[in-house]
Scaffold this motif. Sequence first.
Motif, mmCIF file in Angstrom:
data_model
loop_
_atom_site.group_PDB
_atom_site.id
_atom_site.type_symbol
_atom_site.label_atom_id
_atom_site.label_comp_id
_atom_site.label_asym_id
_atom_site.label_seq_id
_atom_site.Cartn_x
_atom_site.Cartn_y
_atom_site.Cartn_z
ATOM 1 N N SER A 24 -0.404 -26.253 5.033
ATOM 2 C CA SER A 24 -1.258 -26.760 6.108
ATOM 3 C C SER A 24 -2.277 -25.726 6.574
ATOM 4 N N GLY A 25 -2.464 -24.644 5.798
ATOM 5 C CA GLY A 25 -3.468 -23.629 6.113
ATOM 6 C C GLY A 25 -3.051 -22.642 7.184
ATOM 7 N N LYS A 26 -1.805 -22.706 7.631
ATOM 8 C CA LYS A 26 -1.360 -21.854 8.733
ATOM 9 C C LYS A 26 -0.900 -20.486 8.250
ATOM 10 N N ILE A 27 -1.106 -19.508 9.134
ATOM 11 C CA ILE A 27 -0.581 -18.163 8.906
ATOM 12 C C ILE A 27 0.239 -17.755 10.123
ATOM 13 N N SER A 28 1.266 -16.993 9.869
ATOM 14 C CA SER A 28 2.102 -16.425 10.918
ATOM 15 C C SER A 28 2.673 -15.128 10.371
ATOM 16 N N ILE A 29 2.338 -14.019 11.015
ATOM 17 C CA ILE A 29 2.736 -12.705 10.512
ATOM 18 C C ILE A 29 2.780 -11.730 11.681
ATOM 19 N N SER A 30 3.504 -10.653 11.508
ATOM 20 C CA SER A 30 3.440 -9.563 12.487
ATOM 21 C C SER A 30 2.945 -8.326 11.764
ATOM 22 N N ILE A 31 2.077 -7.572 12.425
ATOM 23 C CA ILE A 31 1.517 -6.368 11.822
ATOM 24 C C ILE A 31 1.923 -5.158 12.659
ATOM 25 N N PRO A 32 2.129 -4.004 12.001
ATOM 26 C CA PRO A 32 2.478 -2.800 12.762
ATOM 27 C C PRO A 32 1.260 -2.252 13.480
ATOM 28 N N ARG A 33 1.518 -1.574 14.578
ATOM 29 C CA ARG A 33 0.428 -0.957 15.348
ATOM 30 C C ARG A 33 0.002 0.330 14.653
ATOM 31 N N ASN A 34 -1.287 0.470 14.412
ATOM 32 C CA ASN A 34 -1.834 1.687 13.838
ATOM 33 C C ASN A 34 -1.961 2.717 14.950
ATOM 34 N N GLU A 35 -1.561 3.960 14.706
ATOM 35 C CA GLU A 35 -1.600 4.985 15.745
ATOM 36 C C GLU A 35 -3.008 5.483 16.038
ATOM 37 N N ASP A 36 -3.948 5.298 15.091
ATOM 38 C CA ASP A 36 -5.310 5.797 15.284
ATOM 39 C C ASP A 36 -6.255 4.777 15.911
ATOM 40 N N THR A 37 -5.985 3.503 15.702
ATOM 41 C CA THR A 37 -6.884 2.474 16.209
ATOM 42 C C THR A 37 -6.072 1.247 16.599
ATOM 43 N N SER A 38 -6.615 0.454 17.480
ATOM 44 C CA SER A 38 -5.943 -0.790 17.852
ATOM 45 C C SER A 38 -6.859 -1.987 17.585
ATOM 46 N N VAL A 39 -7.741 -1.816 16.595
ATOM 47 C CA VAL A 39 -8.671 -2.872 16.223
ATOM 48 C C VAL A 39 -8.418 -3.221 14.761
ATOM 49 N N TYR A 40 -8.404 -4.529 14.463
ATOM 50 C CA TYR A 40 -8.072 -4.996 13.117
ATOM 51 C C TYR A 40 -9.047 -6.071 12.658
ATOM 52 N N VAL A 41 -9.181 -6.178 11.339
ATOM 53 C CA VAL A 41 -10.001 -7.200 10.706
ATOM 54 C C VAL A 41 -9.099 -8.038 9.815
ATOM 55 N N VAL A 42 -9.407 -9.330 9.725
ATOM 56 C CA VAL A 42 -8.686 -10.259 8.870
ATOM 57 C C VAL A 42 -9.572 -10.557 7.659
ATOM 58 N N LYS A 43 -9.001 -10.446 6.468
ATOM 59 C CA LYS A 43 -9.728 -10.786 5.242
ATOM 60 C C LYS A 43 -9.006 -11.951 4.575
ATOM 61 N N VAL A 44 -9.722 -13.053 4.379
ATOM 62 C CA VAL A 44 -9.157 -14.234 3.715
ATOM 63 C C VAL A 44 -9.786 -14.322 2.330
ATOM 64 N N THR A 45 -8.931 -14.399 1.305
ATOM 65 C CA THR A 45 -9.402 -14.445 -0.077
ATOM 66 C C THR A 45 -8.849 -15.681 -0.772
ATOM 67 N N ARG A 46 -9.736 -16.379 -1.434
ATOM 68 C CA ARG A 46 -9.341 -17.525 -2.263
ATOM 69 C C ARG A 46 -10.097 -17.395 -3.574
ATOM 70 N N GLY A 47 -9.379 -17.181 -4.662
ATOM 71 C CA GLY A 47 -10.032 -16.929 -5.945
ATOM 72 C C GLY A 47 -10.738 -15.587 -5.894
ATOM 73 N N LYS A 48 -12.027 -15.576 -6.229
ATOM 74 C CA LYS A 48 -12.808 -14.329 -6.209
ATOM 75 C C LYS A 48 -13.638 -14.183 -4.939
ATOM 76 N N ASN A 49 -13.537 -15.136 -4.032
ATOM 77 C CA ASN A 49 -14.339 -15.114 -2.810
ATOM 78 C C ASN A 49 -13.512 -14.656 -1.621
ATOM 79 N N SER A 50 -14.125 -13.863 -0.766
ATOM 80 C CA SER A 50 -13.459 -13.361 0.444
ATOM 81 C C SER A 50 -14.382 -13.502 1.640
ATOM 82 N N LYS A 51 -13.767 -13.689 2.795
ATOM 83 C CA LYS A 51 -14.487 -13.686 4.066
ATOM 84 C C LYS A 51 -13.702 -12.819 5.045
#
Length: 137
Positions: free
Chosen positions: A88-115
């Motif tokens: 159904s296209g849903k994601i659910s995950i937990s990520i660890p906190r980075n000690e140097d930064t608290s900003v994150y980017v999400v990369k979605v890849t399908r085949g050879k294309n990414s956003k």
Amino acid sequence: MKKILFLAFTPLLFSSCTNDFYDGDTRTIIEGKVVYNNVPLSNAEVNFYPVYNKPKNGTITELSSNEIVYDQYQDEPISISKTTTDASGKISISIPRNEDTSVYVVKVTRGKNSKYYGYISHYNTNNYYINLGTLNY
């Protein structure tokens, strides 16, 4: 014989000791949905990267790859967590906190294309939780 085995494996015990840049106890739970032409996008790979951008607000928007500032000492960005969208296209995950930064980017890849989508930051997380809403791929 036991001494020989102990001496042989002792270096292996110490070889895995490296500096850990993540706080294993502090994690952020991330949920959301990915769609393509208003249809759930299943089996898309979703990666999370710590970045050094300074977001101005909590809006999650599509980003171009040249807008993203990764660690200057790395040739390639390193994903800290990865998952796949369900049927159904849903994601659910937990990520660890980075000690140097608290900003994150999400990369979605399908085949050879990414956003890329961002930014996950203190502006839009509440009690270590964020719902990304619907990401249009």
